[in-house]
Motif scaffolding. Structure first.
Motif, PDB file in Angstrom:
ATOM      1  N   GLU A   1     114.041  23.906  -1.435  1.00  0.00           N
ATOM      2  CA  GLU A   1     112.611  24.198  -1.337  1.00  0.00           C
ATOM      3  C   GLU A   1     111.778  23.163  -2.097  1.00  0.00           C
ATOM      4  OE1 GLU A   1     111.757  26.829   0.445  1.00  0.00           O
ATOM      5  OE2 GLU A   1     109.613  26.586   0.078  1.00  0.00           O
TER       6      GLU A   1
ATOM      7  N   LYS B   1     120.494  38.871  -7.481  1.00  0.00           N
ATOM      8  CA  LYS B   1     119.152  39.188  -6.982  1.00  0.00           C
ATOM      9  C   LYS B   1     118.979  40.701  -6.800  1.00  0.00           C
ATOM     10  CE  LYS B   1     118.399  34.693  -6.109  1.00  0.00           C
ATOM     11  NZ  LYS B   1     117.419  33.877  -6.832  1.00  0.00           N
TER      12      LYS B   1
ATOM     13  N   GLY C   1     117.588  28.398  -0.708  1.00  0.00           N
ATOM     14  CA  GLY C   1     117.550  28.328  -2.164  1.00  0.00           C
ATOM     15  C   GLY C   1     116.489  27.382  -2.683  1.00  0.00           C
ATOM     16  N   GLY C   2     116.322  27.459  -3.997  1.00  0.00           N
ATOM     17  CA  GLY C   2     115.203  26.800  -4.646  1.00  0.00           C
ATOM     18  C   GLY C   2     115.239  25.275  -4.630  1.00  0.00           C
TER      19      GLY C   2
ATOM     20  N   VAL D   1     114.531  40.022   2.930  1.00  0.00           N
ATOM     21  CA  VAL D   1     114.568  38.796   3.717  1.00  0.00           C
ATOM     22  C   VAL D   1     115.412  37.789   2.961  1.00  0.00           C
ATOM     23  CG1 VAL D   1     113.175  36.945   4.682  1.00  0.00           C
ATOM     24  CG2 VAL D   1     112.267  39.273   4.608  1.00  0.00           C
ATOM     25  N   GLY D   2     116.509  37.350   3.560  1.00  0.00           N
ATOM     26  CA  GLY D   2     117.378  36.430   2.821  1.00  0.00           C
ATOM     27  C   GLY D   2     118.067  35.446   3.720  1.00  0.00           C
ATOM     28  N   SER D   3     117.955  34.181   3.394  1.00  0.00           N
ATOM     29  CA  SER D   3     118.633  33.180   4.228  1.00  0.00           C
ATOM     30  C   SER D   3     120.042  32.959   3.698  1.00  0.00           C
ATOM     31  CB  SER D   3     117.858  31.874   4.220  1.00  0.00           C
ATOM     32  OG  SER D   3     117.793  31.396   2.902  1.00  0.00           O
TER      33      SER D   3
ATOM     34  N   VAL E   1     108.523  33.881   6.179  1.00  0.00           N
ATOM     35  CA  VAL E   1     108.575  34.314   4.774  1.00  0.00           C
ATOM     36  C   VAL E   1     107.153  34.434   4.244  1.00  0.00           C
ATOM     37  CG1 VAL E   1     109.190  33.577   2.428  1.00  0.00           C
ATOM     38  CG2 VAL E   1     110.883  33.420   4.261  1.00  0.00           C
TER      39      VAL E   1
ATOM     40  N   GLY F   1     113.046  31.508 -10.215  1.00  0.00           N
ATOM     41  CA  GLY F   1     112.537  32.513  -9.283  1.00  0.00           C
ATOM     42  C   GLY F   1     111.264  32.020  -8.614  1.00  0.00           C
ATOM     43  N   LEU F   2     111.432  31.020  -7.740  1.00  0.00           N
ATOM     44  CA  LEU F   2     110.269  30.471  -7.030  1.00  0.00           C
ATOM     45  C   LEU F   2     109.546  31.542  -6.230  1.00  0.00           C
ATOM     46  CD1 LEU F   2     111.731  27.153  -5.592  1.00  0.00           C
ATOM     47  CD2 LEU F   2     109.924  27.349  -7.304  1.00  0.00           C
ATOM     48  N   THR F   3     110.298  32.549  -5.781  1.00  0.00           N
ATOM     49  CA  THR F   3     109.689  33.587  -4.950  1.00  0.00           C
ATOM     50  C   THR F   3     108.586  34.328  -5.707  1.00  0.00           C
ATOM     51  OG1 THR F   3     111.476  35.011  -5.649  1.00  0.00           O
ATOM     52  CG2 THR F   3     111.696  33.998  -3.487  1.00  0.00           C
TER      53      THR F   3
ATOM     54  N   LYS G   1     105.373  27.490   3.989  1.00  0.00           N
ATOM     55  CA  LYS G   1     105.761  28.685   3.223  1.00  0.00           C
ATOM     56  C   LYS G   1     104.607  29.256   2.407  1.00  0.00           C
ATOM     57  CE  LYS G   1     109.530  29.832   2.290  1.00  0.00           C
ATOM     58  NZ  LYS G   1     110.586  29.236   1.497  1.00  0.00           N
TER      59      LYS G   1
ATOM     60  N   GLU H   1     105.623  32.140  -5.500  1.00  0.00           N
ATOM     61  CA  GLU H   1     105.129  32.190  -4.103  1.00  0.00           C
ATOM     62  C   GLU H   1     104.298  33.447  -3.867  1.00  0.00           C
ATOM     63  OE1 GLU H   1     109.068  29.841  -2.400  1.00  0.00           O
ATOM     64  OE2 GLU H   1     108.768  31.939  -1.863  1.00  0.00           O
TER      65      GLU H   1
ATOM     66  N   GLU I   1     117.964  35.035 -13.442  1.00  0.00           N
ATOM     67  CA  GLU I   1     117.139  34.203 -12.559  1.00  0.00           C
ATOM     68  C   GLU I   1     116.774  32.915 -13.266  1.00  0.00           C
ATOM     69  OE1 GLU I   1     116.276  33.023  -9.543  1.00  0.00           O
ATOM     70  OE2 GLU I   1     115.944  35.118  -9.010  1.00  0.00           O
TER      71      GLU I   1
ATOM     72  N   VAL J   1     112.265  38.695  -1.016  1.00  0.00           N
ATOM     73  CA  VAL J   1     112.772  37.493  -0.337  1.00  0.00           C
ATOM     74  C   VAL J   1     113.805  36.863  -1.255  1.00  0.00           C
ATOM     75  CG1 VAL J   1     112.180  35.205   0.541  1.00  0.00           C
ATOM     76  CG2 VAL J   1     110.540  37.069   0.768  1.00  0.00           C
TER      77      VAL J   1
ATOM     78  N   ARG K   1     118.159  35.095  -1.412  1.00  0.00           N
ATOM     79  CA  ARG K   1     119.513  34.962  -0.884  1.00  0.00           C
ATOM     80  C   ARG K   1     120.260  36.272  -1.155  1.00  0.00           C
ATOM     81  NH1 ARG K   1     122.313  32.233  -3.966  1.00  0.00           N
ATOM     82  NH2 ARG K   1     120.836  31.836  -5.616  1.00  0.00           N
TER      83      ARG K   1
HETATM   84  N1  UDP Z   1     113.933  31.611   0.760  1.00  0.00           N
HETATM   85  C1  UDP Z   1     113.629  31.500   2.099  1.00  0.00           C
HETATM   86  N2  UDP Z   1     114.167  32.370   2.978  1.00  0.00           N
HETATM   87  C2  UDP Z   1     114.963  33.351   2.580  1.00  0.00           C
HETATM   88  C3  UDP Z   1     115.297  33.474   1.204  1.00  0.00           C
HETATM   89  C4  UDP Z   1     114.750  32.586   0.314  1.00  0.00           C
HETATM   90  O1  UDP Z   1     112.880  30.636   2.507  1.00  0.00           O
HETATM   91  O2  UDP Z   1     115.408  34.106   3.428  1.00  0.00           O
HETATM   92  C5  UDP Z   1     113.308  30.676  -0.182  1.00  0.00           C
HETATM   93  C6  UDP Z   1     112.297  31.356  -1.067  1.00  0.00           C
HETATM   94  O3  UDP Z   1     111.061  31.510  -0.384  1.00  0.00           O
HETATM   95  C7  UDP Z   1     112.243  30.401  -2.249  1.00  0.00           C
HETATM   96  C8  UDP Z   1     113.681  29.892  -2.320  1.00  0.00           C
HETATM   97  O4  UDP Z   1     114.255  30.110  -1.034  1.00  0.00           O
HETATM   98  O5  UDP Z   1     111.390  29.329  -1.971  1.00  0.00           O
HETATM   99  C9  UDP Z   1     114.485  30.622  -3.356  1.00  0.00           C
HETATM  100  O6  UDP Z   1     114.211  30.095  -4.612  1.00  0.00           O
HETATM  101  P1  UDP Z   1     114.396  30.952  -5.936  1.00  0.00           P
HETATM  102  O7  UDP Z   1     114.067  30.070  -7.087  1.00  0.00           O
HETATM  103  O8  UDP Z   1     113.584  32.212  -5.838  1.00  0.00           O
HETATM  104  O9  UDP Z   1     115.925  31.397  -5.944  1.00  0.00           O
HETATM  105  P2  UDP Z   1     117.309  30.597  -5.733  1.00  0.00           P
HETATM  106  O10 UDP Z   1     117.703  30.861  -4.315  1.00  0.00           O
HETATM  107  O11 UDP Z   1     117.074  29.150  -6.033  1.00  0.00           O
HETATM  108  O12 UDP Z   1     118.249  31.268  -6.684  1.00  0.00           O
END
Ligand code: UDP
Length: 426
Positions: free
Chosen positions: A53, A239, A49-50, A263-265, A304, A324-326, A204, A329, A321, A232, A234
């Motif tokens: 990051e 999302k 998550g952001g 792709v989602g962590s 990523v 939305g760092l993605t 990243k 990115e 959102e 990319v 979560r």
């Molecule tokens: N991210 C990642 N791997 C993943 C999913 C997300 O590294 O599998 C990172 C993504 O690159 C971004 C951050 O987690 O830097 C997500 O931030 P965002 O503001 O888009 O959404 P949030 O998760 O804070 O709602």
């Protein structure tokens, strides 16, 4: 004591090639009177998550600017994170509120964490709602407490918002991504507005050649000769990965070769994540051209980066959102970017100019088709998007905004350097 995150070392001087000299000078000037000030960031997770990051860059850069900075993680069991996820969803507008029992669980964990925390700092920065109530246990604190909201509060569930307002009111300042997010409510502290930022030098986002990106993506089974769409994120209903799959299916009718990577962590403070991951997998219905990957497949920052660099189009089809760092990115990597017309995304993309804003899966599919049909034209938009990111959403600007606020809260002269404020309750 609350667990401390080791963020390693970063040097401000390295950013001189990316930020203007004026900005770098301003950062140095603002940091000077703050030398040695003690700062702590409190958040719910160091992974996924952001917030995580941002902190991995912001914390070491604040440190390099001359402040003493720590980042600590609050503790919680699943029962707590189930409550905080309900709060998170409710603050983004979900009607489901908190039961009396959930409210008690929340308060119990605030107290438990407060007991493991000593407020001997000049600034305590609390990220998002999970630790928002710890302040209640420090009525005589000498520290300035700052609350940083990372989500979209424009249409909060009022009951849940009213539950956290008494705590919020105790802060010295609150920061939101956008003016529209400042809730219309009395009892808020002075509110500041600034968006987050990405670190252009982190693994990243650092420059990765097309060949290196293809080499990495290939290892996940993707056919690098065929077009790829990527989101990319979560695994979270906001999302809309299922909507992304719908869009991909429409694209596939005209580009049978197209592949999709989701792709989602898994953040440890997100108990819903696995359920929604499983729903996404079953929605993909065994399509061999849909790749659903997570940190369990060893997708880390560099991976990523590679997926974003290699994709024909990057999608962020959110329905809500915070920022939305993605999106930033992707734009930073000069990728044609298709994203939901919601929340902080609209501050990053000007539709038709720097990317594509969409309101439905169908529109998302149409934008992807446009990009796949004319990649040269799409690249022109992406190039403009990158320039916009360079000026607005890179870390040195974020550091500067924080330093302005610290100076203000200490009554120091910021000599013309300002950040936007919104009067409380406005
Ligand atoms: N991210 C990642 N791997 C993943 C999913 C997300 O590294 O599998 C990172 C993504 O690159 C971004 C951050 O987690 O830097 C997500 O931030 P965002 O503001 O888009 O959404 P949030 O998760 O804070 O709602």
């Amino acid at each position: 004591m609350l667990q401390q995150v080791n963020t390693g070392h970063k040097s401000l001087a390295d950013y001189a090639t990316i930020a203007t000299r004026g900005l770098m000078d301003e950062i140095r000037r603002l940091a000077e009177p703050l030398a040695g000030k003690r700062v702590v960031h409190l958040s719910a997770t160091a992974f996924g998550g952001g917030v995580a990051e941002i902190n991995y860059t912001l914390v070491p850069l604040m440190q390099d600017a001359g402040l003493e900075v720590e980042w600590r993680i609050i503790q919680g069991e699943n029962e707590f994170f189930e409550v905080t996820k309900t709060i998170h969803n409710a603050l983004q507008g979900n009607p489901q509120g908190l039961t009396e029992e959930q409210q008690q669980t929340f308060r119990r964990y605030q107290e438990l964490n407060a007991k493991q925390f000593e407020d001997e700092y000049d600034f305590v920065i609390v990220h998002d709602p999970q630790p928002v109530g710890m302040i209640d246990f420090f009525p005589d604190s000498n520290a300035k407490w700052i609350w940083r909201g990372h989500i979209d509060f424009s249409t909060p569930n009022r009951d849940v918002f009213d539950f956290i307002i008494p705590s919020l009111g105790r802060y010295d300042a609150a920061i939101f991504h956008m003016r529209e997010y400042v809730p219309k409510a009395s009892g808020l502290p002075e509110c500041y507005i600034w968006p987050p930022a990405i670190d252009p030098l982190a693994p990243k986002n650092m420059a990765l050649s097309a060949e290196d990106a293809a080499y990495i993506v290939d290892q996940f089974g993707i056919d690098v000769e065929r077009p790829l769409l990527t989101q990319v994120s979560r695994f979270d209903p906001w999302k809309d990965p299922l909507g992304v799959i719908d869009a991909y299916r429409v694209v596939k009718q005209q580009f049978p070769d197209v592949q999709l990577a989701l792709v989602g962590s898994m953040a440890h403070d997100d108990p819903e994540g696995w359920d929604f991951y499983n729903q996404t997998v079953s929605y993909a219905a065994g399509d061999p051209d849909i790749y659903i990957l997570s940190n369990l497949n060893n997708v880390g920052s560099v991976e990523v980066n590679a997926f974003q660099v290699h994709s024909g189009a990057v999608i962020q089809k959110s329905i809500k959102e915070g920022f939305g760092l993605t999106v930033t990115e992707s734009l930073w990597k000069t990728r044609p970017t298709v994203a939901g017309r919601v929340g902080g995304i609209v501050t990053q993309i000007t539709d038709g100019e720097t990317g594509w804003l969409v309101d439905s899966s169908m529109e998302c599919a149409e934008a992807c088709l446009e990009i796949l049909r004319d990649p040269a034209e799409a690249r022109q938009r992406a190039l403009r998007g990158k320039e916009y990111v360079r000026r607005h959403f890179l870390t040195p600007r974020l550091l500067r905004d924080w330093l302005v606020l610290f100076n203000r809260l200490h009554g120091l002269d910021t000599a013309g350097a300002e950040v936007a404020t919104v009067a409380a309750g406005a």
